[in-house]
Each structure stands twice: as structure tokens, then as C-alpha cells.
Scaffold this motif. Structure first.
Motif, PDB file in Angstrom:
ATOM      1  N   ALA A 151       0.816  -1.216   0.000  1.00 59.57           N
ATOM      2  CA  ALA A 151       0.000   0.000   0.000  1.00 59.57           C
ATOM      3  C   ALA A 151       0.850   1.266   0.000  1.00 59.57           C
ATOM      4  CB  ALA A 151      -0.927  -0.006   1.218  1.00 59.57           C
ATOM      5  N   LEU A 152       2.075   1.172   0.527  1.00 58.01           N
ATOM      6  CA  LEU A 152       2.910   2.362   0.685  1.00 58.01           C
ATOM      7  C   LEU A 152       3.835   2.622  -0.498  1.00 58.01           C
ATOM      8  CD1 LEU A 152       3.964   2.115   4.447  1.00 58.01           C
ATOM      9  CD2 LEU A 152       2.281   3.636   3.417  1.00 58.01           C
ATOM     10  N   LEU A 153       4.426   1.571  -1.034  1.00 55.65           N
ATOM     11  CA  LEU A 153       5.464   1.771  -2.044  1.00 55.65           C
ATOM     12  C   LEU A 153       4.962   2.424  -3.327  1.00 55.65           C
ATOM     13  CD1 LEU A 153       7.681  -1.409  -1.602  1.00 55.65           C
ATOM     14  CD2 LEU A 153       7.839   0.831  -0.508  1.00 55.65           C
ATOM     15  N   PHE A 212      13.586   8.158   2.075  1.00 54.76           N
ATOM     16  CA  PHE A 212      12.724   6.972   2.017  1.00 54.76           C
ATOM     17  C   PHE A 212      12.289   6.567   3.418  1.00 54.76           C
ATOM     18  CE2 PHE A 212      12.524   2.188   1.026  1.00 54.76           C
ATOM     19  CZ  PHE A 212      11.180   2.276   0.683  1.00 54.76           C
ATOM     20  N   ALA A 213      13.223   6.580   4.372  1.00 55.31           N
ATOM     21  CA  ALA A 213      12.900   6.223   5.758  1.00 55.31           C
ATOM     22  C   ALA A 213      11.875   7.199   6.339  1.00 55.31           C
ATOM     23  CB  ALA A 213      14.168   6.212   6.608  1.00 55.31           C
ATOM     24  N   LYS A 214      12.054   8.486   6.078  1.00 53.01           N
ATOM     25  CA  LYS A 214      11.106   9.486   6.579  1.00 53.01           C
ATOM     26  C   LYS A 214       9.728   9.275   5.963  1.00 53.01           C
ATOM     27  CE  LYS A 214      14.644  13.003   7.452  1.00 53.01           C
ATOM     28  NZ  LYS A 214      15.219  14.293   6.996  1.00 53.01           N
ATOM     29  N   PHE A 215       9.701   8.921   4.693  1.00 57.18           N
ATOM     30  CA  PHE A 215       8.428   8.655   4.012  1.00 57.18           C
ATOM     31  C   PHE A 215       7.704   7.497   4.685  1.00 57.18           C
ATOM     32  CE2 PHE A 215       5.855   6.369   0.972  1.00 57.18           C
ATOM     33  CZ  PHE A 215       5.150   7.371   0.327  1.00 57.18           C
ATOM     34  N   LEU A 216       8.410   6.393   4.938  1.00 58.97           N
ATOM     35  CA  LEU A 216       7.785   5.219   5.552  1.00 58.97           C
ATOM     36  C   LEU A 216       7.262   5.536   6.947  1.00 58.97           C
ATOM     37  CD1 LEU A 216      10.303   2.415   4.494  1.00 58.97           C
ATOM     38  CD2 LEU A 216       8.020   2.826   3.557  1.00 58.97           C
ATOM     39  N   LEU A 217       8.051   6.260   7.734  1.00 65.76           N
ATOM     40  CA  LEU A 217       7.656   6.558   9.104  1.00 65.76           C
ATOM     41  C   LEU A 217       6.502   7.555   9.156  1.00 65.76           C
ATOM     42  CD1 LEU A 217      11.195   6.745  10.728  1.00 65.76           C
ATOM     43  CD2 LEU A 217       9.494   4.929  11.006  1.00 65.76           C
ATOM     44  N   ALA A 218       6.472   8.477   8.196  1.00 67.87           N
ATOM     45  CA  ALA A 218       5.382   9.451   8.161  1.00 67.87           C
ATOM     46  C   ALA A 218       4.056   8.807   7.796  1.00 67.87           C
ATOM     47  CB  ALA A 218       5.710  10.568   7.172  1.00 67.87           C
ATOM     48  N   ARG A 219       4.122   7.661   7.124  1.00 71.56           N
ATOM     49  CA  ARG A 219       2.902   6.981   6.676  1.00 71.56           C
ATOM     50  C   ARG A 219       2.745   5.606   7.311  1.00 71.56           C
ATOM     51  NH1 ARG A 219       4.807  10.379   3.143  1.00 71.56           N
ATOM     52  NH2 ARG A 219       3.434  11.536   1.721  1.00 71.56           N
ATOM     53  N   LYS A 220       3.385   5.405   8.458  1.00 71.95           N
ATOM     54  CA  LYS A 220       3.293   4.091   9.088  1.00 71.95           C
ATOM     55  C   LYS A 220       1.858   3.813   9.500  1.00 71.95           C
ATOM     56  CE  LYS A 220       4.714   5.792  13.661  1.00 71.95           C
ATOM     57  NZ  LYS A 220       5.768   5.692  14.698  1.00 71.95           N
ATOM     58  N   PRO A 221       1.464   2.551   9.473  1.00 70.50           N
ATOM     59  CA  PRO A 221       0.072   2.196   9.790  1.00 70.50           C
ATOM     60  C   PRO A 221      -0.281   2.574  11.220  1.00 70.50           C
ATOM     61  CG  PRO A 221       1.238   0.365   8.747  1.00 70.50           C
ATOM     62  CD  PRO A 221       2.270   1.386   9.094  1.00 70.50           C
ATOM     63  N   GLN A 222      -1.553   2.908  11.416  1.00 69.82           N
ATOM     64  CA  GLN A 222      -2.027   3.149  12.768  1.00 69.82           C
ATOM     65  C   GLN A 222      -1.950   1.853  13.547  1.00 69.82           C
ATOM     66  OE1 GLN A 222      -2.962   6.167  13.984  1.00 69.82           O
ATOM     67  NE2 GLN A 222      -2.322   7.004  12.002  1.00 69.82           N
ATOM     68  N   ASP A 223      -1.650   1.961  14.837  1.00 69.53           N
ATOM     69  CA  ASP A 223      -1.586   0.757  15.662  1.00 69.53           C
ATOM     70  C   ASP A 223      -2.912   0.028  15.600  1.00 69.53           C
ATOM     71  OD1 ASP A 223       0.974   0.842  16.459  1.00 69.53           O
ATOM     72  OD2 ASP A 223       0.599   1.733  18.424  1.00 69.53           O
ATOM     73  N   GLU A 224      -2.834  -1.249  15.264  1.00 72.13           N
ATOM     74  CA  GLU A 224      -4.041  -2.076  15.185  1.00 72.13           C
ATOM     75  C   GLU A 224      -3.929  -3.210  16.186  1.00 72.13           C
ATOM     76  OE1 GLU A 224      -4.523  -3.430  11.249  1.00 72.13           O
ATOM     77  OE2 GLU A 224      -4.509  -1.437  10.346  1.00 72.13           O
ATOM     78  N   GLN A 225      -5.012  -3.444  16.876  1.00 73.09           N
ATOM     79  CA  GLN A 225      -5.023  -4.591  17.770  1.00 73.09           C
ATOM     80  C   GLN A 225      -5.028  -5.862  16.936  1.00 73.09           C
ATOM     81  OE1 GLN A 225      -4.794  -4.334  21.067  1.00 73.09           O
ATOM     82  NE2 GLN A 225      -4.718  -2.105  20.857  1.00 73.09           N
ATOM     83  N   SER A 226      -4.563  -6.938  17.519  1.00 69.24           N
ATOM     84  CA  SER A 226      -4.655  -8.216  16.813  1.00 69.24           C
ATOM     85  C   SER A 226      -6.125  -8.557  16.619  1.00 69.24           C
ATOM     86  CB  SER A 226      -3.961  -9.314  17.617  1.00 69.24           C
ATOM     87  OG  SER A 226      -4.588  -9.433  18.871  1.00 69.24           O
ATOM     88  N   VAL A 227      -6.393  -9.522  15.782  1.00 70.38           N
ATOM     89  CA  VAL A 227      -7.787  -9.898  15.525  1.00 70.38           C
ATOM     90  C   VAL A 227      -8.465 -10.213  16.849  1.00 70.38           C
ATOM     91  CG1 VAL A 227      -9.296 -11.569  14.410  1.00 70.38           C
ATOM     92  CG2 VAL A 227      -7.204 -10.814  13.285  1.00 70.38           C
ATOM     93  N   LEU A 228      -9.520  -9.503  17.160  1.00 72.78           N
ATOM     94  CA  LEU A 228     -10.185  -9.682  18.444  1.00 72.78           C
ATOM     95  C   LEU A 228     -11.065 -10.926  18.399  1.00 72.78           C
ATOM     96  CD1 LEU A 228     -11.194  -5.982  19.158  1.00 72.78           C
ATOM     97  CD2 LEU A 228      -9.234  -7.250  20.046  1.00 72.78           C
ATOM     98  N   VAL A 229     -10.777 -11.832  19.272  1.00 74.19           N
ATOM     99  CA  VAL A 229     -11.491 -13.099  19.236  1.00 74.19           C
ATOM    100  C   VAL A 229     -12.978 -12.896  19.461  1.00 74.19           C
ATOM    101  CG1 VAL A 229     -11.690 -15.376  20.297  1.00 74.19           C
ATOM    102  CG2 VAL A 229      -9.440 -14.314  20.009  1.00 74.19           C
ATOM    103  N   GLN A 230     -13.341 -11.895  20.312  1.00 73.28           N
ATOM    104  CA  GLN A 230     -14.763 -11.717  20.564  1.00 73.28           C
ATOM    105  C   GLN A 230     -15.521 -11.270  19.332  1.00 73.28           C
ATOM    106  OE1 GLN A 230     -12.278 -10.175  22.160  1.00 73.28           O
ATOM    107  NE2 GLN A 230     -12.732  -8.031  22.635  1.00 73.28           N
TER     108      GLN A 230
END
Length: 318
Positions: free
Chosen positions: A110-112, A287-305
Motif C-alpha cells: 500500500a505504501l510503495l 525513504f525512511a522518513k516517508f515510511l515513518l510518516a505513513r506508518k500504519p495506525q496501531d491495530e489490535q490483533s484480531v479480536l477473538v470476541q
């Protein structure tokens, strides 16, 4: 005969040095070749350009006129080249990013493309490897930039958090393990697995953890990607381990359950790593700044509930 800019430049060299011999030296051609070129110029314009004598050469009136035109034409040629320089295609630069299989399949696609659209003269070469291999390559200076799992020791490197990347166990809806909200790897190793191909870094890491627990994983089938694995697991063939992000994406397509895995090995982060970000070439820093500026939002693991079985819902209501 048609004259060219080389002939005009030769003429100017001869005038500047006052000598046919020295003019030929400046033009990096032999005296004979220089003499023939001047002779052909004189034949083309049907008039002598130089008066030759023992001390050197002297311009005729026609020669003076031609020199003035030669200076103007050369100046115009130089201006033309400068103006056209900005249209020339720059040679593409290649950046090499080392990454584990999770980063390659779940985050970078999605980023590259965004980066490549912003920087049309840069190519990216993804080098997939196990995180331990990437850390070793960064340490030895073989790699400049890498995305690695936080499970491995990177204290001697410079790192930045890139994404949460926990692993989950996926299994068919009817599997006995769906009664568990979370489990340790050892609790799943007695069951048949669907795995990635042997060269995949994630599968190598899973096998390493299993061997540390005294188990060899029994594979019913190995497949090249998470989508194929999810389809086979949904049909009841076996269980598998994949990144929670991949499981979340694929649960919209295939019916299976995802169970949180316990332990630091499974609850990992992706780190962007380098020996020293400030010492990287500017293109790598950008390139490193680009990746860090667009890093994914923290997502919880798949919630079992969110994906529990009806049997477990009934148990929870009691």
C-alpha cells in the motif's frame, strides 16, 4: 561537403593559438586531419581562410567573418544544450529495502506505489529475508535499511517503531481450538498445519519456535501466500499461523477463526532499522522518513470476541 561544429571549434582553436599545429593539439586530432578539415572548409566557402607563413597562420578577411559566426554558433549550441539538459531522463537510482515476509505482503504494497509516484526516478528492490538475517546484514553493513521483527535483538542498531504486527493462529470454524480465546504455540503444535513455502522467512521463524519447544511441525500442505492458506484452512484441512493484519483482511473473504497467540515471539512489532539513520545517503533518509510518516495506525490483533463461535457465545452468556 557539410561542415559541423567540430570544424568551427577547430577554427577557433587555431585562431586562439595562432598555429595550425597547436590548434590540432587542442582539438585532439592529428595535424594532417586538421589541415584537411580547414582545406575542405575553404573549398566549401570557395575562399581562403588563412594566410600561412613560417611563424604560423593569419586570418584572411573571410576568415575573420567566419570566426565571428563560429563564436555565435558555438554560443547558441551551448545554450541549446543547457536548455535541453532539463529534459534529459535521469538515470534511475535503486534503493534496497530488506524486509520480512509480513512487511512485504501486508504493509509495503500500500505504501510503495505512493513513494514511486512521488519519486519517478527511483526504483525499489525488496529483499525478503528472516528478521535475524536482516539484523545480521544491517550489523555487517551489507544492508542499509530494513524492516524487522522486534523479537530479535536490535539494541546495537538505530530503530523506529513502524507497526504492530502480532501473529494469530487461524483454524476452521468447527475446530476444537476455537473454544480458546488465546493460546500458546505449544497448544497448537499437535495439529496438522498449512504453511508457507519453506523459503518464507515467517515460516522459518515459526519452525524455529516449534523446535525450541521440542516439536517438528507436521504440514499437510505448503502454499505461496496467506490468501491461499486462508482458503485451505477455511475448508477444514488444517490450522495455520499468519499476521493478524492478514487474518483481518482475509476474514472478509473466507470463513475461519483467528486466535490470539501468547508470548513475546508472537506479539511483535515491525521496526524500521539501520546502523545510523543520520549516516544514510540522502535518498535512503528520505525513504525512511516517508515510511515513518505513513506508518500504519496501531491495530489490535484480531479480536477473538468479534469472531467467536456460537458455542462460545452461549458459554459467555451463562
Amino acid at each position: 561537403m557539410r561542415f559541423d561544429f567540430f570544424d568551427l571549434q577547430l577554427l577557433l582553436h587555431i585562431v586562439a593559438t595562432g598555429s595550425l599545429t597547436q590548434g590540432a593539439d587542442r582539438a585532439a586530432i592529428s595535424l594532417q586531419a586538421a589541415s584537411e578539415r580547414i582545406k575542405k572548409l575553404e573549398q566549401y566557402f570557395e575562399t581562403p581562410l588563412f594566410i600561412r607563413h613560417n611563424a604560423g597562420v593569419e586570418l584572411t578577411t573571410a576568415g575573420h567573418a567566419l570566426v565571428e559566426h563560429a563564436k555565435k554558433l558555438n554560443a547558441q549550441k551551448n545554450k541549446l544544450e543547457q536548455d535541453m539538459q532539463r529534459f534529459r531522463q535521469k538515470s534511475a537510482e535503486s534503493l534496497i529495502l530488506w524486509c520480512n515476509s509480513s512487511a512485504q505482503s501486508e504493509y509495503l504494497p500500500a505504501l510503495l506505489p505512493q513513494y514511486l509516484m512521488h519519486y519517478p526516478h527511483i526504483n525499489i528492490d525488496l529483499h525478503e529475508a528472516e528478521s535475524s538475517e536482516i539484523v545480521d546484514a544491517l550489523t555487517k553493513g551489507i544492508a542499509r535499511l530494513g524492516l524487522v521483527s522486534s523479537f530479535f535483538d536490535t539494541r546495537h542498531l538505530h530503530t523506529q517503531d513502524f507497526a504492530s504486527d502480532p501473529l494469530v493462529l487461524i483454524c476452521p470454524d468447527s475446530h476444537v481450538l476455537t473454544q480458546q480465546a488465546q493460546l500458546n504455540l505449544v497448544d497448537a503444535l499437535a495439529y496438522d498445519f498449512i504453511g508457507l513455502m519453506p523459503h518464507h522467512s515467517l515460516q522459518q521463524s515459526i519452525e524455529t519456535q516449534a523446535k525450541l519447544l521440542g516439536f517438528n511441525i507436521h504440514y499437510r500442505l505448503r502454499l505461496p501466500n496467506f490468501s491461499a492458506i486462508a482458503e485451505v484452512v477455511a475448508k477444514g484441512v488444517g490450522v495455520a499461523i499468519m499476521p493478524a493484519r492478514a487474518a483481518q483482511r482475509l476474514q472478509g473473504i473466507y470463513h475461519f477463526q483467528a486466535i490470539q497467540l501468547l508470548g513475546a515471539w508472537a506479539n511483535r512489532k515491525l521496526l524500521l532499522a539501520s546502523q545510523d539513520f543520520d549516516q544514510l545517503p540522502q535518498s535512503y533518509q528520505d525513504f525512511a522518513k516517508f515510511l515513518l510518516a505513513r506508518k500504519p495506525q496501531d491495530e489490535q490483533s484480531v479480536l477473538v470476541q468479534d469472531h467467536i463461535t456460537p458455542q462460545r457465545q452461549q458459554t459467555d452468556k451463562k
